[in-house]
Scaffold this active site. Structure first.
Site, PDB file in Angstrom:
ATOM      1  CG  HIS A  34      -6.444   6.199   4.402  1.00  0.00           C
ATOM      2  ND1 HIS A  34      -6.740   5.577   3.216  1.00  0.00           N
ATOM      3  CD2 HIS A  34      -7.645   6.575   4.921  1.00  0.00           C
ATOM      4  CE1 HIS A  34      -8.044   5.586   3.016  1.00  0.00           C
ATOM      5  NE2 HIS A  34      -8.613   6.198   4.045  1.00  0.00           N
ATOM      6  CD  GLU A  63      -2.010   6.238   2.853  1.00  0.00           C
ATOM      7  OE1 GLU A  63      -2.651   7.200   2.352  1.00  0.00           O
ATOM      8  OE2 GLU A  63      -2.537   5.154   3.129  1.00  0.00           O
ATOM      9  CG  ASP A 123      -1.942   1.144   1.128  1.00  0.00           C
ATOM     10  OD1 ASP A 123      -2.673   1.210   0.119  1.00  0.00           O
ATOM     11  OD2 ASP A 123      -1.995   1.979   2.043  1.00  0.00           O
ATOM     12  CG  ASP A 166      -4.485   1.378   5.186  1.00  0.00           C
ATOM     13  OD1 ASP A 166      -4.864   1.276   6.367  1.00  0.00           O
ATOM     14  OD2 ASP A 166      -4.754   2.360   4.470  1.00  0.00           O
TER      15      ASP A 166
END
EC number: 2.7.7.7
Length: 235
Positions: A151, A9, A7, A156
């Site tokens: 998040h 960001e 994942d 995640d």
């Protein structure tokens, strides 16, 4: 096959307008087991995070002294090389990663990794017409996401690893049983079968069935094969 749950960001939604990655989180799976091997890094995006801070909670001040992607590219590439990547909404993360790698004239994700598995696409096929974001999938498959206030790439990825294992549970159970006694199909022999047990659906199950068909029909703008077969008397 080694899998890496990944994942990211970012500072925004579109790398084509200059948005960059601010965090990468990876979790390794081997033989459907979480190995404990992880890759996690915060990055200086070389631009302001702007409104994205409210999503991931990472400020310009926090990221100012973090490494740039160019400084960690070799370590990241070594961690994911040859693995199957498992990503939720893979097109988003792969687009950003390929942009970063392309700026350094490095191999793309497609060249580095053997396959990219998109759990969002899997979820939409399994749960048509329903919400399929990570929070919804955690709720569906009983994964505790109570610590997810914002998040975060590593958190995640850890949650997605649990969700992916739950979504694919049973897919590796098609094994041949060599301990079962052989069945004699010689001429003149008969094969004995137990009587077939038929369990009618309960009223609650029928109601759930109708609800799911209604959701499918709504999502597909009135097209529902099962209802067509029911109308024709074939279902």
């Amino acid at each position: 096959m080694r899998k890496v749950i990944l994942d990211t960001e970012t500072t925004g939604l579109d790398f084509r307008t200059g948005d960059r990655i601010v965090e990468i989180g990876c979790v390794e799976l081997m033989g459907r087991q979480i190995t404990g091997q992880r890759y996690h890094v915060y990055l200086n995006p070389e631009r302001l995070v702007a409104d994205s801070e409210r999503i991931h909670g990472l400020s310009d001040e926090f990221l100012a002294d973090k490494p740039k992607f160019a400084e960690i590219a070799a370590d990241f590439m070594a961690f994911v090389r040859g693995a199957e990547l498992v990503i939720h909404n893979a097109a988003f993360d792969v687009g950003f990663l390929n942009n970063e790698l392309g700026l350094l004239q490095q191999e793309s994700i497609e060249q580095l990794c053997s396959e990219v598995i998109d759990t969002l696409r899997m979820a939409r096929e399994m749960r048509p017409g329903k919400k399929n974001n990570l929070n919804a999938l955690c709720s569906e498959f009983g994964v505790d996401n109570s610590g997810r206030q914002l998040h975060g790439a590593l958190l995640d990825a850890e949650l997605l690893a649990e969700v992916y294992l739950a979504m694919t549970r049973g897919q590796n159970s098609l094994e041949m049983n060599f301990d079962s006694p052989a069945v004699d199909y010689s001429l003149g022999g008969t094969r004995q079968r137990p009587p077939l047990l038929v369990l009618p659906a309960s009223a609650a199950e029928l109601a759930d069935h109708d609800r799911v068909l209604a959701e499918i029909a709504k999502e597909s703008k009135g097209k529902c094969l099962w209802r067509d077969l029911e109308s024709a008397g074939q279902a």
